[in-house]
Scaffold this motif. Structure first.
Motif, PDB file in Angstrom:
ATOM      1  N   ARG A   1      58.310  29.242  46.119  1.00 37.37           N
ATOM      2  CA  ARG A   1      57.992  30.387  45.253  1.00 37.37           C
ATOM      3  C   ARG A   1      56.865  30.048  44.281  1.00 37.37           C
ATOM      4  NH1 ARG A   1      61.667  31.894  41.475  1.00 37.37           N
ATOM      5  NH2 ARG A   1      63.122  30.430  42.417  1.00 37.37           N
ATOM      6  N   ASP A   2      56.943  28.836  43.719  1.00 35.33           N
ATOM      7  CA  ASP A   2      55.888  28.395  42.777  1.00 35.33           C
ATOM      8  C   ASP A   2      54.541  28.313  43.485  1.00 35.33           C
ATOM      9  OD1 ASP A   2      57.647  28.259  40.729  1.00 35.33           O
ATOM     10  OD2 ASP A   2      57.916  26.076  40.759  1.00 35.33           O
ATOM     11  N   TYR A   3      54.571  27.815  44.711  1.00 33.89           N
ATOM     12  CA  TYR A   3      53.334  27.685  45.502  1.00 33.89           C
ATOM     13  C   TYR A   3      52.714  29.076  45.729  1.00 33.89           C
ATOM     14  CZ  TYR A   3      50.420  27.101  49.669  1.00 33.89           C
ATOM     15  OH  TYR A   3      49.368  27.144  50.571  1.00 33.89           O
ATOM     16  N   VAL A   4      53.561  30.031  46.134  1.00 37.81           N
ATOM     17  CA  VAL A   4      53.071  31.392  46.411  1.00 37.81           C
ATOM     18  C   VAL A   4      52.625  32.060  45.110  1.00 37.81           C
ATOM     19  CG1 VAL A   4      53.727  33.696  47.266  1.00 37.81           C
ATOM     20  CG2 VAL A   4      54.405  31.653  48.539  1.00 37.81           C
ATOM     21  N   LYS A   5      53.328  31.781  44.015  1.00 33.44           N
ATOM     22  CA  LYS A   5      52.975  32.355  42.708  1.00 33.44           C
ATOM     23  C   LYS A   5      51.569  31.909  42.314  1.00 33.44           C
ATOM     24  CE  LYS A   5      55.304  33.258  38.314  1.00 33.44           C
ATOM     25  NZ  LYS A   5      54.414  32.953  37.229  1.00 33.44           N
ATOM     26  N   LYS A   6      51.292  30.606  42.483  1.00 35.73           N
ATOM     27  CA  LYS A   6      49.951  30.086  42.143  1.00 35.73           C
ATOM     28  C   LYS A   6      48.894  30.730  43.026  1.00 35.73           C
ATOM     29  CE  LYS A   6      50.870  25.591  40.030  1.00 35.73           C
ATOM     30  NZ  LYS A   6      52.311  25.343  40.258  1.00 35.73           N
TER      31      LYS A   6
ATOM     32  N   MET B   1      49.030  33.645  44.525  1.00 32.61           N
ATOM     33  CA  MET B   1      48.870  35.048  44.142  1.00 32.61           C
ATOM     34  C   MET B   1      48.095  35.167  42.832  1.00 32.61           C
ATOM     35  SD  MET B   1      50.114  36.693  46.658  1.00 32.61           S
ATOM     36  CE  MET B   1      49.928  38.358  46.076  1.00 32.61           C
ATOM     37  N   GLU B   2      48.344  34.237  41.900  1.00 34.48           N
ATOM     38  CA  GLU B   2      47.623  34.275  40.619  1.00 34.48           C
ATOM     39  C   GLU B   2      46.125  34.081  40.841  1.00 34.48           C
ATOM     40  OE1 GLU B   2      49.716  31.374  38.305  1.00 34.48           O
ATOM     41  OE2 GLU B   2      51.180  32.870  37.588  1.00 34.48           O
ATOM     42  N   ARG B   3      45.789  33.141  41.751  1.00 32.90           N
ATOM     43  CA  ARG B   3      44.370  32.910  42.080  1.00 32.90           C
ATOM     44  C   ARG B   3      43.761  34.170  42.682  1.00 32.90           C
ATOM     45  NH1 ARG B   3      45.796  27.747  43.845  1.00 32.90           N
ATOM     46  NH2 ARG B   3      45.815  28.418  46.015  1.00 32.90           N
ATOM     47  N   SER B   4      44.523  34.762  43.598  1.00 33.57           N
ATOM     48  CA  SER B   4      44.048  35.966  44.277  1.00 33.57           C
ATOM     49  C   SER B   4      43.871  37.122  43.285  1.00 33.57           C
ATOM     50  CB  SER B   4      45.047  36.304  45.387  1.00 33.57           C
ATOM     51  OG  SER B   4      44.969  37.622  45.752  1.00 33.57           O
ATOM     52  N   MET B   5      44.797  37.248  42.326  1.00 35.92           N
ATOM     53  CA  MET B   5      44.726  38.319  41.325  1.00 35.92           C
ATOM     54  C   MET B   5      43.530  38.114  40.402  1.00 35.92           C
ATOM     55  SD  MET B   5      48.685  39.118  40.290  1.00 35.92           S
ATOM     56  CE  MET B   5      49.485  37.544  40.383  1.00 35.92           C
ATOM     57  N   THR B   6      43.288  36.855  40.026  1.00 36.58           N
ATOM     58  CA  THR B   6      42.137  36.552  39.155  1.00 36.58           C
ATOM     59  C   THR B   6      40.838  36.892  39.883  1.00 36.58           C
ATOM     60  OG1 THR B   6      43.404  34.768  38.154  1.00 36.58           O
ATOM     61  CG2 THR B   6      41.033  34.711  37.803  1.00 36.58           C
ATOM     62  N   THR B   7      40.775  36.521  41.168  1.00 39.64           N
ATOM     63  CA  THR B   7      39.580  36.819  41.966  1.00 39.64           C
ATOM     64  C   THR B   7      39.366  38.323  42.047  1.00 39.64           C
ATOM     65  OG1 THR B   7      39.990  34.833  43.266  1.00 39.64           O
ATOM     66  CG2 THR B   7      38.499  36.439  44.230  1.00 39.64           C
TER      67      THR B   7
ATOM     68  N   SER C   1      50.559  46.483  39.922  1.00 39.78           N
ATOM     69  CA  SER C   1      50.998  45.667  41.067  1.00 39.78           C
ATOM     70  C   SER C   1      51.051  44.191  40.702  1.00 39.78           C
ATOM     71  CB  SER C   1      50.061  45.846  42.264  1.00 39.78           C
ATOM     72  OG  SER C   1      50.070  47.179  42.687  1.00 39.78           O
ATOM     73  N   PHE C   2      50.075  43.741  39.889  1.00 35.91           N
ATOM     74  CA  PHE C   2      50.073  42.340  39.456  1.00 35.91           C
ATOM     75  C   PHE C   2      51.355  42.027  38.683  1.00 35.91           C
ATOM     76  CE2 PHE C   2      45.116  42.170  39.232  1.00 35.91           C
ATOM     77  CZ  PHE C   2      45.067  42.157  40.622  1.00 35.91           C
TER      78      PHE C   2
END
Length: 254
Positions: A176-181, A183-189, A95-96
């Motif tokens: 999109r860049d804002y949401v990407k960042k 989501m990346e934070r959320s995925m790392t968490t 999913s990531f």
């Protein structure tokens, strides 16, 4: 027995939780095949309440544990948790990749599309393509919210001196860049917190809450935090901390 071995550790925890629930609960439910079914449903929902990670075929394959979890609680070889957790971790990592793929291309906001926000009304995606579509619509909706916010800011500030008028395509990319960042934070968490131990706690909680929604299981470290919050006591570093200019400093030693 070596308690560093998750299988032996989890088996012991499960057996003890079973004994506590059956013998120590004021109004125990029978831990049988129906109970097992309920635990399975609760556990998979807890892992993927948005129905955006598992595929329908995964859920079908978990059905073999429908009548097994009660036996595992009673001492049978623990298989259900490990099998489900392994599939979950694999699907979550897939999913990531999907999220990154979807956010790599601009969205077309002129298209007439709808999204069902209440995931309870939907079934699990049947194919990888269907799952990607779930993510595409969900991410498009989040990006659209940010895009509109950026458009409103542009409108509000256009009379200001030195204002630079950005095109919609630029704002879409920024959104999109804002949401990407985000989501990346959320995925790392998620990757950091969703360890096998953490997911096992979720599994045991699915069991304790199937017995009674007000009964929770805490692994030792969470239990300590809970005891601290209830007693007002604190197992700390023997120092009082303060924040100054965004930095944490030691104010005094206790």
């Amino acid at each position: 027995e070596n308690d560093d071995n998750p299988k032996s550790k989890y088996t012991k925890v499960l057996r003890n939780v079973g004994i506590l629930l059956e013998e120590g609960h004021y109004s125990p439910k029978k831990i049988d095949d129906n109970f097992s079914k309920e635990v399975l449903k609760k556990f998979t929902e807890e892992l993927d309440n948005e129905k955006s990670v598992f595929l329908q075929s995964d859920l079908e394959s978990f059905k073999k544990f429908d009548a097994r979890i009660d036996d595992e609680i009673h001492g049978s070889d623990l298989q259900s948790f490990f099998a489900i957790n392994e599939v979950y971790m694999k699907r979550r990592d897939e999913s990531f990749l999907l999220i990154n793929e979807v956010l790599a291309k601009p969205f077309d906001f002129t298209k007439d599309e709808t999204i069902q926000m209440n995931r309870d009304k939907l079934s699990f995606p049947k194919t990888d393509a269907e799952r990607k579509e779930v993510w595409r619509k969900s991410l498009k909706y989040i990006v659209l919210g940010k895009f509109v916010e950026l458009q409103e800011d542009r409108e509000k500030n256009k009379a200001k001196k030195d204002f630079v008028q950005k095109a919609d395509s630029t704002l879409e990319r920024e959104a999109r860049d804002y949401v990407k960042k985000r989501m990346e934070r959320s995925m790392t968490t998620k990757k950091t917190h969703e360890t096998t131990d953490e997911n096992f706690s979720t599994f045991v909680n699915a069991i304790s809450q199937s017995m009674d929604p007000h009964t929770d299981y805490f692994p030792p470290i969470d239990k300590r935090s809970f005891d601290e919050s209830m007693s007002g006591g604190f197992y700390g570093i023997g120092a009082q901390l303060k924040e100054e200019d965004g930095k944490i400093k030691i104010a005094s030693l206790i």
